[in-house]
Design a protein around this motif. Structure first.
Motif, PDB file in Angstrom:
ATOM      1  N   ALA A 152       0.818  -1.210   0.000  1.00 40.36           N
ATOM      2  CA  ALA A 152       0.000   0.000   0.000  1.00 40.36           C
ATOM      3  C   ALA A 152       0.852   1.261   0.000  1.00 40.36           C
ATOM      4  CB  ALA A 152      -0.929  -0.003   1.207  1.00 40.36           C
ATOM      5  N   ALA A 153       2.005   1.217   0.656  1.00 43.97           N
ATOM      6  CA  ALA A 153       2.887   2.391   0.692  1.00 43.97           C
ATOM      7  C   ALA A 153       3.367   2.750  -0.705  1.00 43.97           C
ATOM      8  CB  ALA A 153       4.070   2.136   1.616  1.00 43.97           C
ATOM      9  N   ARG A 154       3.622   1.737  -1.525  1.00 39.07           N
ATOM     10  CA  ARG A 154       4.077   2.010  -2.898  1.00 39.07           C
ATOM     11  C   ARG A 154       2.961   2.614  -3.750  1.00 39.07           C
ATOM     12  NH1 ARG A 154       6.999  -2.891  -2.032  1.00 39.07           N
ATOM     13  NH2 ARG A 154       5.423  -4.165  -3.091  1.00 39.07           N
ATOM     14  N   LEU A 155       1.714   2.417  -3.321  1.00 38.06           N
ATOM     15  CA  LEU A 155       0.565   2.971  -4.047  1.00 38.06           C
ATOM     16  C   LEU A 155       0.082   4.286  -3.458  1.00 38.06           C
ATOM     17  CD1 LEU A 155      -1.455  -0.357  -4.451  1.00 38.06           C
ATOM     18  CD2 LEU A 155      -0.019   0.766  -6.171  1.00 38.06           C
ATOM     19  N   GLY A 156       0.811   4.821  -2.470  1.00 38.80           N
ATOM     20  CA  GLY A 156       0.415   6.077  -1.840  1.00 38.80           C
ATOM     21  C   GLY A 156      -0.745   5.941  -0.892  1.00 38.80           C
ATOM     22  N   LEU A 157      -0.968   4.712  -0.370  1.00 37.19           N
ATOM     23  CA  LEU A 157      -2.112   4.448   0.502  1.00 37.19           C
ATOM     24  C   LEU A 157      -1.711   4.104   1.926  1.00 37.19           C
ATOM     25  CD1 LEU A 157      -4.135   2.264  -2.025  1.00 37.19           C
ATOM     26  CD2 LEU A 157      -4.572   4.653  -1.429  1.00 37.19           C
ATOM     27  N   ALA A 158      -0.426   4.052   2.199  1.00 37.87           N
ATOM     28  CA  ALA A 158       0.053   3.754   3.550  1.00 37.87           C
ATOM     29  C   ALA A 158       1.390   4.447   3.738  1.00 37.87           C
ATOM     30  CB  ALA A 158       0.200   2.248   3.764  1.00 37.87           C
TER      31      ALA A 158
END
Length: 262
Positions: A152-158
């Motif tokens: 999720a961090a790589r998708l800007g969500l975490a």
């Protein structure tokens, strides 16, 4: 006065924030992200508003392209906003905050009433899970999701945080939000709410729709607060699915401050 575009890392405390400033001479609009989101979520709103505004966005600590830190508190986020505005020479911005960012905007404007032109709050309202039961529920949710955070961090969500750090941020903002009614009651700048519909990850049984009704007495008590739109999207999808409604709220505020943009 026109300002040149700038993109880069801004040192703050023990970290550095990734900041994007489109420059120009238009009314500055500063975008405040959700708890674990990065600035990429504002692309459609920025595109809707166009080049007549000066758009300033940044990734909070450990989000997006910003660096990690030893502190992820709400107070640290308030300092970060102040640092970005000071470094970029921003005066009288419209603050546009989604979720966590909306709550951040309320508190920054409450502390600096003469430095802000207005707020657009995207699906944030003064309610939250509090007490021991709330803390337990939040920690269980984030521990159950811990496997997904790197993706999720790589998708800007975490954020690039542990599950416990994610939970700590969520617990604190729930407590801050639940205590924010008096802040909204005394805000002196114009505030426009764009509200979503339905629940979100971690909520159920209409909890968020019930929570949005908390705004009703505040709207009556403070004439500076108004609902600009109630849209069909849920909390997570509002920026991608209903970006025109958010852009319209910004235009509405800009017009009330004598800076209409066609």
């Amino acid at each position: 006065m026109s300002t040149a575009p700038w993109t880069g890392l801004l040192p703050v405390d023990d970290t550095a924030l990734y900041v994007t400033d489109t420059g120009g001479s238009g009314r500055p609009v500063v975008y405040l992200n959700g708890s674990y989101a990065d600035q990429s979520h504002w692309r459609r709103v920025i595109s809707e508003l166009g080049s007549g505004y000066r758009h300033i966005a940044y990734d909070e600590r450990a989000r997006g392209k910003s660096k990690r830190s030893a502190e992820y508190s709400f107070e640290a986020c308030l300092r970060d906003l102040d640092a970005v505005l000071t470094a970029r020479g921003v005066e009288q911005p419209i603050l546009v905050g989604w979720s966590y960012g909306g709550i951040l905007g309320w508190h920054w404007a409450d502390r600096h009433p003469d430095r802000v032109a207005g707020l657009v709050t995207v699906d944030a309202f003064p309610i939250g899970l509090t007490g021991e039961a709330g803390r337990v529920r939040i920690r269980k949710l984030f521990r159950r999701m811990r496997w997904a955070f790197p993706i999720a961090a790589r998708l800007g969500l975490a954020a690039r945080m542990s599950a416990d750090q994610h939970a700590d941020v969520n617990i604190e903002v729930n407590e801050v939000s639940a205590a924010s009614g008096p802040v909204l009651e005394r805000l002196t700048c114009p505030v426009r709410f764009v509200l979503a519909t339905g629940d979100n990850l971690g909520t159920k049984d209409g909890e968020m729709e019930e929570g949005r009704t908390v705004l009703d007495p505040l709207l009556t008590a403070n004439p500076n607060l108004k609902v600009s739109a109630k849209v069909a999207s849920n909390h997570s999808k509002i920026l991608s699915k209903d970006s025109p409604a958010v852009a319209d709220a910004v235009r509405e505020l800009a017009a009330t401050r004598g800076h209409a943009v066609s």
